[in-house]
Every structure is written in structure tokens, then in C-alpha cells.
Design a protein around this motif. Structure first.
Motif, PDB file in Angstrom:
ATOM      1  N   LEU A  45      21.268  30.289 -59.663  1.00 14.08           N
ATOM      2  CA  LEU A  45      21.224  31.728 -59.429  1.00 14.08           C
ATOM      3  C   LEU A  45      22.514  32.158 -58.744  1.00 14.08           C
ATOM      4  N   SER A  46      23.115  33.246 -59.238  1.00 12.78           N
ATOM      5  CA  SER A  46      24.299  33.778 -58.577  1.00 12.78           C
ATOM      6  C   SER A  46      23.928  34.632 -57.378  1.00 12.78           C
ATOM      7  N   GLY A  47      22.648  35.019 -57.254  1.00  9.96           N
ATOM      8  CA  GLY A  47      22.199  35.782 -56.097  1.00  9.96           C
ATOM      9  C   GLY A  47      21.436  34.910 -55.127  1.00  9.96           C
ATOM     10  N   TYR A  48      20.669  35.553 -54.259  1.00  8.48           N
ATOM     11  CA  TYR A  48      19.906  34.858 -53.230  1.00  8.48           C
ATOM     12  C   TYR A  48      18.425  35.182 -53.405  1.00  8.48           C
ATOM     13  N   ILE A  49      17.593  34.224 -53.071  1.00  9.55           N
ATOM     14  CA  ILE A  49      16.151  34.452 -52.969  1.00  9.55           C
ATOM     15  C   ILE A  49      15.831  34.511 -51.482  1.00  9.55           C
ATOM     16  N   ARG A  50      15.386  35.649 -51.017  1.00  7.21           N
ATOM     17  CA  ARG A  50      15.119  35.835 -49.595  1.00  7.21           C
ATOM     18  C   ARG A  50      13.734  35.308 -49.234  1.00  7.21           C
ATOM     19  N   PRO A  51      13.514  34.914 -47.986  1.00  8.38           N
ATOM     20  CA  PRO A  51      12.172  34.470 -47.578  1.00  8.38           C
ATOM     21  C   PRO A  51      11.127  35.548 -47.859  1.00  8.38           C
ATOM     22  N   GLY A  52      10.048  35.144 -48.478  1.00  7.07           N
ATOM     23  CA  GLY A  52       8.986  36.075 -48.855  1.00  7.07           C
ATOM     24  C   GLY A  52       9.048  36.503 -50.305  1.00  7.07           C
TER      25      GLY A  52
END
Length: 591
Positions: free
Chosen positions: A260-267
Motif C-alpha cells: 500500500l502506498s498509503g497508511y492503514i490507521r488504527p481502527g
């Protein structure tokens, strides 16, 4: 930061703060991030100016410097406002430039991870504050421990949650290849889903049994994210467009790793649909370059490891039998150890594990399996990820913790495809993990019981009201009984001896309620003698009960009915006085 008064303290603080803000600019180069960088740089410039001013010995030197600057137009550019503007523009340009660099690229990902580790070390943070596929996996790092949650998985069928496959072995670590196989193919949009292509020559038929699961992040995720072998479709959370309007498109490589070029945030959650291999319908061969890569051995690889692989699989003709013989040999000759001994300088770690120490964790078992398979011509690769996790009270939900970090091997077998091989024996749980697991089970059962009770009460409201009323009546009755028992001195059908003992026990409880508790080193008589002045009117009665109690306890003379009646009468006098004391203002009512 503005309280600092030395250049060294300023540098140690503001460089770290500026680095963190630059990471924010790389992630989300918005107005808030630029404003924060501006304030931070303004503080740096102010601290530099203050330190520079204090370094001058006298006002004369300062005046001469100002006069020289006003006389020279070129020198006016060397001012603190100019430095501030240049720093702010540099930070903004760097942030915009970095944000346009795909984090899935090898160089960008390497720089980001090194930068993040440097800041984490400076801030003394643990290294497990994020979930991502590391660019390298070193063989002699500590084994996985800790109970910190990494992510949750909702799935009807569990498997190992795969982060990344590493085909290149250097003799010290596993890494990705510096070839065209590092290219990551972008996914294609199909409604709410991204379709991840399965590349030609990867060793997978684009059909098979579907495995669907949803992963909810407990820690930030970036770069390589957990999935399963052969992901086919991916559904991401809604925030997948950067402030600049660039779509953060997922990618996949020839090894089946998801990036993934982005981020997966907590939650946040994302859903993956993976395809299981179908034996008999998978490809018979790999792409030639991929096959060579999955048979690679480092220069100077010990020849005795090759000889061991041939001796283990001697007489075996089928690939499955050879793999089974290798895993059986490892389970019989090696044991699990979270902190194995280090190899001597210059010795290959896998050679040391197989012939000398025979101790290691999942990385050593998986590495030995991959290299032994390669020695007999079976393409294999090293894989890192997580075990399935701990089942929760909610059906089909699994919590994956830091201790579940794992490594295993994938071996290519013609017509069967890539097969996951996990040779690591079970790791004995640590006391902390046992405690955490027990606590999770207890809280899970309590939560399950509360939920079941609430559902029953909603369905059976009249019965629930009756039950609540019955519990209230029972609690009131129990309280009333305890109160009456505390005030009832005379026992029916009790022997004189038991009556005297009961009278003294009640009297001791009354004294304790009023704050005159008997100490362990006091005799009963000393306790009565040490009562305060408020007990003076009933001290003779209390002493009478105490003497009868001592007679019943220590004397050989029998306790007569008259003694029991006397103890009741004296104790009732003490009781009445105690009730009057407890009803006076400033005291608690008797319980």
C-alpha cells in the motif's frame, strides 16, 4: 523548546521535532502540517538567534556587526528572517516532493523505514509500534515475544497471515531481489474492490477456492500489509485519496505480496479475498528467472549442508516426500529457543543451526527448510508474517499479538503450486503470555455472560423484573438478618458455655465497630481496661462478660445456667450503650 538556552540542547530537541514534522509532511502535506513546521522552524531560528546574541562578549562587537551589515547590501541576506523563510520553503518543498514518491518503491520504502527507526531510537520507542514488511529479516534477531495486539481478523477459515516473501539469502539475512521482480503491478478498480492481478510465471492458476477475511488494525500499517497467499481482491477504507488528489492504489508483486502506498490507521479495516491453490490444476513450472531466484544460494555456501539435504531425502522420489523428510528431520534434531546462541564469526547461521547449536526459533527453522529444499532442486522462499492469533469470545474473530509473529517456508511443487511448510515446533508460552491468555479468556466469558443476560432480559422483560425484585428482596432480607444477628445476644437452646462465648464475640464486634478494636497482643482483660472514657458506664458489665469468657475458655469449672444468664444481661447493657454511641452525631450508624 523555547526554554532551552544552548545550541546543543536546541539541536537535540528541534532536530527531532523537525524530523517528526517532516514525516507528517511526507504523509499528509496539508495546511496543519505546514503550520506546525513553520512554528517549529520559528522556534529553531529564535533559539539560534538567542544563542548567537549571548555569545557576543560586549555590545560594541554587536554594534560593529550591525553597522557592517547596513553598509553591505549582500550581508543583509544573512539574517534570521531569511534563514526562516528558506527553511520553511525547503520543508514545504521536501514534503510535497516526498509525498509524490510512491512508498511502495524500494528506495522510498528503504528511506522511510530507516528514517522512522532513527526517530524511534531517538525517542526511545519500542520497535514494534507499527506493522509492515521489513526490507530485511536477519537470522539472529530475538524471537517474537510480547502480548501487544497488532490487528484483529474476522474470518470463517483461519490461516497464516502473510506479510512478505523473501527469495534472496545473503548468509546473514533474507531480502528482496534487486531485479525486475521488485516491480509491483498496480491493482485495477472494480466498484468498491481493487482487483490484484496474478502475474504470469508466478506459479498460481488465477482460479481456486475463495478465502475472505477482514483485518482491523490495532497499530499503524504501511508498505507491506498482512494478507494471505495469493490475494485476489482488496477492499480498502474510504480515506485512500491524499490531499493532493493522488489515489493511493494498492499493488502486488510476483511473490504475492500486497503493498500500500498509503497508511492503514488504527481502527481502520480492509477486506481481502484470497485464492487457495487447487492441486492438479496449478502450473507445472515457474518463470525461469523466478525459478533461478528461488534456487539461489550465496557464494561460499557450506557444502556439508548440501550433503545433509541429499542424505535426508535419499530414496525419496516425490517432491512432497522430500519436503516431509526435511521437516521431520528438523523436528527430531532441533529444539525451539527464543534466544539461541550466535554463530562464530564467518560461519553461516544455517550451517551453525544444523550442525552445532541445534537451537533456534521460527526464522532458523524456516531458513533451514528453504535452503535444504534449494539444495535438492526444489524452488523455495522464506516468508514472514503472523500466526492465526487467539480466538475471541465473538465468533470468527481472532486477535493477533506481537508473540504471533512467525516465519515459514513456501515450496513450489509442480501441478500442486506453492505449498506453505511450517517446520517450527510449538513454542512454550511465557508466564506473561499465559497470564494474558487467561485474563482474555476470563474477560471474554464475563462479557459473553453479560451479553447473554442482557439479551434474555430484553426478550423476557416481565420475568427479568420479577428476578430483579426477588434479588432485591433477598439482599434486603440478608442485610436485615445480619443486623438482627448483631443485636441478638440471647441464643435459644444454646448451652451456657456457648452463650457466654457468643456474648463475648458480639461484644468484641461492637467495640470494633466503634473503633476500639482489640490488638493481637492484648489479652481480653487488657482490652477492656484500655477502653476509652466513653465506655466508662459499661466497663463493669464488659469486664463481667470477659471474666466469664475466660472462665469458659481456660477454667476446668463448668459454666452454669446462671453464668449464661449473667453474661446475656451484662452484654445487653453493653449493646444498649453501643447503640447510643453510634447514634450520636458524627458517628456512622450501626451496620
Amino acid at each position: 523548546a523555547f526554554a532551552l538556552r544552548s545550541v546543543r540542547e536546541m539541536a537535540e530537541t528541534t532536530i527531532l521535532a523537525g524530523s517528526v514534522l517532516l514525516l507528517v509532511l511526507v504523509n499528509e502535506p496539508g495546511a496543519i502540517a505546514i503550520a506546525g513546521t513553520a512554528v517549529s522552524l520559528l522556534g529553531c531560528v529564535a533559539l539560534l538567534a538567542a544563542s548567537h546574541e549571548q555569545s557576543w562578549a560586549s555590545g560594541t562587537a554587536r554594534a560593529e556587526f550591525i553597522a557592517t551589515r547596513t553598509q553591505s547590501p549582500r550581508a543583509s541576506a544573512n539574517s534570521w528572517p531569511t534563514l526562516y523563510i528558506v527553511g520553511l520553503l525547503t520543508a514545504a518543498i521536501a514534503g510535497q516532493g516526498f509525498s509524490s514518491t510512491d512508498i511502495t518503491g524500494r528506495l522510498a520504502r528503504e528511506l522511510q523505514l530507516r528514517f522512522a527507526r532513527m526517530i524511534a531510537v531517538r525517542m526511545m520507542l519500542p520497535a514494534s509500534n507499527y506493522v509492515t514488511a521489513e526490507p530485511r529479516v536477519y537470522l539472529y534477531a530475538p524471537g517474537p515475544t510480547g502480548t501487544r495486539p497488532q490487528f484483529e481478523v474476522r474470518a470463517k477459515t483461519t490461516t497464516n497471515w502473510r506479510l512478505a516473501a523473501y527469495p534472496v539469502y545473503t548468509g546473514r539475512f533474507w531480502s528482496e531481489p534487486l531485479t525486475r521482480y521488485t516491480a509491483r503491478v498496480p491493482a485495477e478498480r472494480e466498484g468498491e474492490w481493487w482487483r490484484l492481478p496474478i502475474l504470469d510465471g508466478a506459479g498460481k492458476n488465477p482460479r481456486g477456492e475463495r478465502l475472505e477475511f477482514t483485518i482491523t488494525a490495532r497499530l499503524p500499517m504501511a508498505g507491506g500489509v498482512p494478507a494471505a497467499l495469493w490475494p485476489r481482491y482488496l477492499e480498502l477504507p474510504g480515506r485512500q485519496v491524499s490531499p493532493s488528489g493522488r489515489v493511493r492504489r494498492p499493488r502486488i508483486d510476483i511473490f504475492g505480496n500486497v503493498w500500500l502506498s498509503g497508511y492503514i490507521r488504527p481502527g481502520d479495516s480492509y477486506t481481502v479475498v484470497a485464492l487457495r491453490s487447487e492441486a492438479g490444476r496449478e502450473p507445472a513450472s515457474l518463470d525461469p528467472q523466478l525459478r533461478d531466484l528461488c534456487l539461489q544460494l550465496p557464494p561460499g555456501f557450506p557444502d556439508r549442508v548440501r550433503q545433509l539435504a541429499r542424505s535426508i531425502t535419499a530414496g525419496k522420489t516425490r517432491a512432497e516426500s522430500k519436503v516431509s523428510a526435511i521437516t521431520t528431520y528438523l523436528s527430531q534434531t532441533c529444539v525451539y529457543d527464543d534466544d539461541p546462541p550466535w554463530p562464530p564469526e564467518g560461519q553461516d547461521p544455517v550451517d551453525f543451526f544444523l550442525f552445532d547449536s541445534h537451537r533456534g526459533h521460527c526464522v532458523h527453522f524456516a531458513s533451514a527448510t528453504v535452503l535444504l529444499c534449494r539444495c535438492i532442486g526444489l524452488p523455495a522462499r522464506f516468508v514472514s508474517g503472523y500466526l492465526e492469533g487467539d480466538a475471541q469470545s465473538t465468533p470468527d474473530v481472532y486477535l493477533v499479538r506481537a508473540k504471533d509473529a512467525h516465519a515459514w517456508a513456501e515450496v513450489f511443487i509442480p501441478r500442486t503450486g506453492w505449498v506453505e511448510v511450517d517446520p517450527t515446533p510449538p513454542r512454550p508460552p511465557t508466564p506473561g503470555e499465559l497470564a494474558a491468555h487467561t485474563w482474555d479468556r476470563i474477560t471474554g466469558y464475563i462479557r459473553l455472560g453479560l451479553v447473554a443476560t442482557a439479551r434474555w432480559a430484553l426478550v423476557h422483560i416481565p420475568q427479568a423484573l420479577v428476578l430483579i425484585a426477588a434479588c432485591g428482596i433477598a439482599l434486603y432480607a440478608l442485610t436485615w438478618y445480619q443486623h438482627r444477628q448483631l443485636l441478638t445476644v440471647h441464643l435459644r437452646n444454646a448451652s451456657p458455655r456457648r452463650q457466654v462465648e457468643w456474648a463475648y464475640e458480639l461484644m468484641a464486634r461492637w467495640f470494633a465497630e466503634a473503633g476500639a478494636k482489640r490488638l493481637p497482643n492484648m489479652t481480653p482483660t487488657e482490652h477492656i481496661a484500655g477502653l476509652g472514657d466513653e465506655w466508662e458506664p459499661v466497663k463493669p458489665a464488659a469486664l463481667s462478660v470477659t471474666q466469664l469468657f475466660c472462665k469458659a475458655l481456660y477454667s476446668h469449672h463448668p459454666i452454669r445456667p446462671a453464668d449464661g444468664a449473667a453474661a446475656v444481661k451484662a452484654a445487653e447493657a453493653v449493646r444498649d450503650h453501643w447503640l447510643n454511641l453510634m447514634r450520636t452525631p458524627g458517628r456512622d450508624a450501626p451496620r
